[in-house]
Design an enzyme around this catalytic site. Structure first.
Site, PDB file in Angstrom:
ATOM      1  N   GLN A  94     -11.734  -8.442  -7.833  1.00  0.00           N
ATOM      2  CA  GLN A  94     -11.884  -8.925  -6.619  1.00  0.00           C
ATOM      3  C   GLN A  94     -10.640  -9.612  -6.188  1.00  0.00           C
ATOM      4  OE1 GLN A  94     -15.404 -10.625  -5.518  1.00  0.00           O
ATOM      5  NE2 GLN A  94     -15.420  -9.762  -3.416  1.00  0.00           N
ATOM      6  N   VAL A  96      -9.365 -10.581  -3.441  1.00  0.00           N
ATOM      7  CA  VAL A  96      -9.705 -11.621  -2.399  1.00  0.00           C
ATOM      8  C   VAL A  96     -11.366 -11.728  -2.610  1.00  0.00           C
ATOM      9  CG1 VAL A  96      -9.786 -12.099   0.097  1.00  0.00           C
ATOM     10  CG2 VAL A  96      -7.952 -10.590  -0.871  1.00  0.00           C
ATOM     11  N   HIS A 100     -15.504  -6.716   0.212  1.00  0.00           N
ATOM     12  CA  HIS A 100     -14.813  -5.789   0.930  1.00  0.00           C
ATOM     13  C   HIS A 100     -15.154  -4.448   0.373  1.00  0.00           C
ATOM     14  CE1 HIS A 100     -12.006  -7.546  -2.097  1.00  0.00           C
ATOM     15  NE2 HIS A 100     -11.449  -6.407  -2.137  1.00  0.00           N
ATOM     16  N   HIS A 102     -13.875  -0.694  -0.317  1.00  0.00           N
ATOM     17  CA  HIS A 102     -12.737   0.400  -0.163  1.00  0.00           C
ATOM     18  C   HIS A 102     -13.506   1.554   0.394  1.00  0.00           C
ATOM     19  CE1 HIS A 102      -9.753  -1.851  -2.532  1.00  0.00           C
ATOM     20  NE2 HIS A 102     -10.861  -2.718  -2.888  1.00  0.00           N
TER      21      HIS A 102
END
Length: 143
Positions: A94, A96, A100, A102
């Site tokens: 990961q 960041v 999130h 994708h």
């Protein structure tokens, strides 16, 4: 890491910093990945700083994934893709530490081969049963 140190939180705070934002509301923001697998590869993030999926508050699960669902359809239609690949990492790989998802447009023979890691088999049914039992037990902390 807290939200003041998070690159995605900085993007939420300054929407002008997101060069190719495609969606934003009170729940989620989506923008083009700066290193896409294919054109149209989006990242969908919650507006709130949430490091991983297990930390996503229950009340945001439905609304957040409704946005992911809508954006997945938009990516397919907008790019003319015949399908899509939707994925996320939690901690490992990961880049960041802010949840999130994708959303990657896919087409037959696009060169992307299934998963990005080698697939294996359980050595036998007993081994598979032990792993399944351990996961079931982890769902119920009382045992």
């Amino acid at each position: 890491m807290n939200s003041s140190e998070c690159a995605f939180c900085a993007m939420v705070a300054d929407p002008g910093a997101v060069v190719h934002q495609v969606f934003r509301d009170e729940v989620a923001m989506a923008f083009l990945d700066h290193r896409p697998l294919f054109p149209g590869h989006l990242l969908v993030i919650p507006i709130a700083h949430v490091p991983t999926l297990p930390e996503l508050p229950a009340e945001l699960v439905g609304p957040f994934f409704e946005r992911v669902r809508q954006l997945t359809g938009a990516v397919e239609r907008g790019t003319g893709a015949r399908g899509s690949f939707v994925a996320m990492n939690n901690r490992i790989s990961q880049s960041v530490p802010h949840l999130h998802v994708h959303v990657v447009p896919r087409n037959p023979k696009d060169g992307l081969r299934g998963f990005f890691w080698p697939r294996t088999r359980y050595p036998d049914q007993d081994a598979a049963q032990r792993v399944a039992a351990a996961i079931r037990a982890a769902l119920d902390p009382a045992g």
